[in-house]
Design a protein around this motif. Structure first.
Motif, PDB file in Angstrom:
ATOM      1  N   GLY A 283     131.430 -19.231 105.653  1.00  0.00           N
ATOM      2  CA  GLY A 283     132.274 -19.785 106.710  1.00  0.00           C
ATOM      3  C   GLY A 283     132.466 -18.852 107.881  1.00  0.00           C
ATOM      4  N   LYS A 289     133.010 -23.088 109.261  1.00  0.00           N
ATOM      5  CA  LYS A 289     134.278 -22.659 108.669  1.00  0.00           C
ATOM      6  C   LYS A 289     134.674 -23.450 107.424  1.00  0.00           C
ATOM      7  CE  LYS A 289     139.095 -21.683 109.869  1.00  0.00           C
ATOM      8  NZ  LYS A 289     140.125 -21.730 110.945  1.00  0.00           N
ATOM      9  N   PRO A 290     134.534 -24.791 107.413  1.00  0.00           N
ATOM     10  CA  PRO A 290     134.895 -25.521 106.184  1.00  0.00           C
ATOM     11  C   PRO A 290     134.123 -25.055 104.960  1.00  0.00           C
ATOM     12  CG  PRO A 290     134.672 -27.037 108.029  1.00  0.00           C
ATOM     13  CD  PRO A 290     134.156 -25.706 108.498  1.00  0.00           C
ATOM     14  N   GLU A 293     135.362 -22.482 102.393  1.00  0.00           N
ATOM     15  CA  GLU A 293     136.307 -22.873 101.352  1.00  0.00           C
ATOM     16  C   GLU A 293     135.539 -23.323 100.107  1.00  0.00           C
ATOM     17  OE1 GLU A 293     139.563 -22.699 101.419  1.00  0.00           O
ATOM     18  OE2 GLU A 293     139.722 -22.017 103.503  1.00  0.00           O
ATOM     19  N   LEU A 294     135.827 -22.673  98.988  1.00  0.00           N
ATOM     20  CA  LEU A 294     135.140 -23.012  97.743  1.00  0.00           C
ATOM     21  C   LEU A 294     135.265 -24.494  97.413  1.00  0.00           C
ATOM     22  CD1 LEU A 294     133.708 -22.395  95.073  1.00  0.00           C
ATOM     23  CD2 LEU A 294     135.919 -21.664  94.141  1.00  0.00           C
ATOM     24  N   LYS A 295     136.450 -25.056  97.597  1.00  0.00           N
ATOM     25  CA  LYS A 295     136.661 -26.447  97.214  1.00  0.00           C
ATOM     26  C   LYS A 295     135.842 -27.406  98.082  1.00  0.00           C
ATOM     27  CE  LYS A 295     141.125 -25.859  94.950  1.00  0.00           C
ATOM     28  NZ  LYS A 295     142.562 -26.246  94.873  1.00  0.00           N
ATOM     29  N   VAL A 296     135.554 -27.029  99.324  1.00  0.00           N
ATOM     30  CA  VAL A 296     134.685 -27.866 100.166  1.00  0.00           C
ATOM     31  C   VAL A 296     133.263 -27.852  99.616  1.00  0.00           C
ATOM     32  CG1 VAL A 296     133.634 -28.095 102.456  1.00  0.00           C
ATOM     33  CG2 VAL A 296     136.089 -27.611 102.240  1.00  0.00           C
ATOM     34  N   ARG A 297     132.770 -26.674  99.272  1.00  0.00           N
ATOM     35  CA  ARG A 297     131.416 -26.595  98.716  1.00  0.00           C
ATOM     36  C   ARG A 297     131.336 -27.328  97.385  1.00  0.00           C
ATOM     37  NH1 ARG A 297     132.435 -21.221  99.862  1.00  0.00           N
ATOM     38  NH2 ARG A 297     132.188 -20.613  97.663  1.00  0.00           N
ATOM     39  N   GLU A 353     142.669 -30.804  99.049  1.00  0.00           N
ATOM     40  CA  GLU A 353     143.285 -29.552  98.617  1.00  0.00           C
ATOM     41  C   GLU A 353     142.841 -28.374  99.489  1.00  0.00           C
ATOM     42  OE1 GLU A 353     142.192 -29.196  94.547  1.00  0.00           O
ATOM     43  OE2 GLU A 353     143.569 -30.763  93.843  1.00  0.00           O
ATOM     44  N   ALA A 354     141.645 -28.497 100.069  1.00  0.00           N
ATOM     45  CA  ALA A 354     141.142 -27.431 100.947  1.00  0.00           C
ATOM     46  C   ALA A 354     141.641 -27.575 102.381  1.00  0.00           C
ATOM     47  CB  ALA A 354     139.619 -27.437 100.933  1.00  0.00           C
ATOM     48  N   TYR A 356     141.112 -30.485 104.239  1.00  0.00           N
ATOM     49  CA  TYR A 356     140.197 -31.349 104.990  1.00  0.00           C
ATOM     50  C   TYR A 356     140.263 -32.778 104.463  1.00  0.00           C
ATOM     51  CZ  TYR A 356     138.344 -27.004 106.879  1.00  0.00           C
ATOM     52  OH  TYR A 356     138.221 -25.798 107.515  1.00  0.00           O
ATOM     53  N   ASN A 474     130.454 -21.061  92.085  1.00  0.00           N
ATOM     54  CA  ASN A 474     130.856 -20.818  93.467  1.00  0.00           C
ATOM     55  C   ASN A 474     130.174 -21.760  94.454  1.00  0.00           C
ATOM     56  OD1 ASN A 474     132.663 -18.234  94.028  1.00  0.00           O
ATOM     57  ND2 ASN A 474     131.416 -17.791  92.222  1.00  0.00           N
TER      58      ASN A 474
END
Length: 513
Positions: A283, A289-290, A293-297, A353-354, A356, A474
């Motif tokens: 990011g 940038k999004p 975030e681990l939760k986005v990936r 949660e991230a 977005y 990850n």
């Protein structure tokens, strides 16, 4: 149209990874003293033209049949990706892993009459080390030394667990010293191989090869006459197979389905992974940038249904998995395949949660070979609230522009060697992995270091599996599936696929017993 698009994807993978068979032709024989096999005509329908006759500039992808006809390598490779003797009869790695000593054959001759010896080997290796493409095998080499007439030493700056693999994959072809000095290899290849390039060849259309008399490994190459034709139209290639123009082709599902009725042999092997490559997984850029975030990936892993895509887009050909280590090879962890069961709801929850919940905007490149996946990406992103803007580009430009974007559709060639996978897919910058970003993932960096210093063998492979678990957890990539390469041959021939090669060398083609 779909079939031709999917075949084009294989060509992209070959060009993308500029370097990546236990048969009678894999290991070196006893120097041609044994009886030579009866000659068999071999006419190959390859997917792409030779990239260069100069081994320092050539690609490993589809160049195997062309270059292996003209040149002998120091090392060959088998179907498991393990180095095999060729011009080097054996080798030994020193206790500190920094010197490789190779014993060489003394009965090989270049087609211009020069003898192959240690000095010739060192000259070729120096040339390959400086080569635009071939240098990838020798990045940790300090120097090459001719110890005596038939012995060389490779002196390394540090331990290198992949050099022998890369050499066997197609980075140790030996060239005539005079031709190297003349700078003419790209136009007039001169090697010590089992064939020479025929004067009646038509560049870009059909290459004829003349068999060399008394080649030291003649029994491994019982093909005469030998012809290789580049023909990227899958339908035309299949038509050539049916008419008898070819007896071995780079095939697709249509050819595979027709094989039983025609008594054709089918050989398939995993070749590429398909999915979203996160080129800015840390990011670091505004658009990326999004992805920091681990939760986005992770959301982008849950969002895509790999098994369904294999059945629909890939027509049932391939393996649904979320890993970049080839299925069933060292480093692959079967239990990880359930890490991200397809679920749009889970993906939406993770995005929220991230931070977005309403998605985000992203720009991605698009080229014709990737269009089979464009609709499912757009549909999935719409469900997640992600707005995608496509920047259209052509096939040839894709590799140069894709790294400019935070993520892109990837069809990335895989390796059978697990340490090569660690280096290429995770640790070292490549065109398809321009910013590995390991500084943002200290646990992953530490595990990479552990892998590269672990004792070779079971201990190192156990550490590779731990690394695979880390990068999968990850969400370093959003892998949907692994694709296969398929080769169709008449009953007279069998082919051993090699992960890392898009089309095997002549050493992986054998006459059926």
């Amino acid at each position: 149209m779909m079939k031709r698009s999917l075949t084009g994807i294989a060509a992209l993978a070959a060009a993308a990874l500029a370097l990546t068979a236990c048969s009678s032709g894999t290991a070196a024989t006893d120097g041609g003293d044994g009886a030579e096999s009866a000659a068999k005509p071999l006419s190959i329908g390859n997917f792409l033209d030779v990239t260069s006759w100069d081994p320092s500039l050539a690609d490993v992808g589809f160049d195997g049949p062309y270059l292996s006809a003209i040149y002998d390598p120091l090392l060959a490779i088998n179907g498991d990706g393990e180095p095999q003797p060729a011009l080097a009869t054996d080798w030994e790695v020193s206790d500190d892993f920094k010197t490789i000593t190779m014993n060489l054959r003394t009965d090989a001759t270049f087609s211009d009459g020069a003898a192959f010896d240690a000095d010739a080997a060192v000259k070729s290796l120096d040339y390959l080390k400086a080569g635009v493409r071939s240098q990838e095998a020798y990045v940790k080499v300090d120097s090459f030394e001719a110890v005596d007439e038939d012995t060389i030493e490779i002196h390394l700056t540090e331990r290198d667990d992949t050099i022998l693999y890369y050499m066997g994959l197609g980075r140790s072809y030996m060239m005539s010293p005079e031709a190297i000095d003349a700078g003419t290899l790209a136009e007039t290849p001169v090697g010590s191989g089992p064939y020479t390039l025929g004067a009646d060849s038509v560049p870009g259309a059909e290459y004829h090869f003349a068999k060399v008399a008394d080649h030291w490994d003649a029994a491994a190459f019982p093909f005469d006459p030998l012809t290789v034709s580049p023909l990227s139209d899958a339908t035309a290639m299949l038509n050539g197979m049916e008419s008898g123009q070819f007896n071995l082709i780079y095939g697709d599902k249509t050819a595979t389905d027709l094989a039983p009725d025609n008594n054709w042999n089918v050989a398939s092997g995993l070749s590429t992974w398909v999915g979203l490559q996160f080129s800015d997984r840390a990011g670091a850029t505004e658009m990326g940038k999004p992805l920091g975030e681990l939760k986005v990936r992770q959301a982008l892993n849950y969002a895509f249904n790999g098994p369904e895509m294999v059945e629909t887009i890939a027509q049932g050909v391939g393996e649904a998995t979320n890993q970049v280590f080839p299925v069933g090879t060292p480093g692959y962890v079967e239990s990880l395949t359930g890490e991200y069961p397809p679920s749009i709801d889970t993906a939406k929850k993770l995005l929220a949660e991230a931070g977005y919940a309403d998605g985000f905007a992203v720009t991605m490149p698009m080229a014709p070979p990737f269009q089979p996946w464009q609709a499912i990406i757009e549909q999935t992103f719409t469900e997640l609230g992600i707005t995608v803007t496509w920047k259209e580009t052509d096939f040839m430009q894709y590799m140069s522009v894709a790294p400019e974007y935070p993520m892109f559709v990837g069809v990335i060639a895989m390796d059978s060697n697990p340490i090569a996978t660690v280096e290429r897919q995770i640790a070292n910058p490549q065109w398809y992995n321009p910013t590995p970003g390991l500084e943002a993932f200290p646990e992953v960096q530490a595990q990479v270091d552990t892998v590269l210093t672990a004792a070779p063998g079971d201990e190192q492979l156990a550490e590779v599996e731990k690394l695979n678990e880390l990068v999968t957890q990850n969400a370093f990539f959003s892998v949907w599936a692994q694709s296969t390469n398929t080769y169709i041959s008449v009953a007279d021939f069998t082919v051993t696929p090699v992960t890392g090669m898009m089309f095997p060398t002549l050493r992986q083609i054998a006459v059926t017993e």
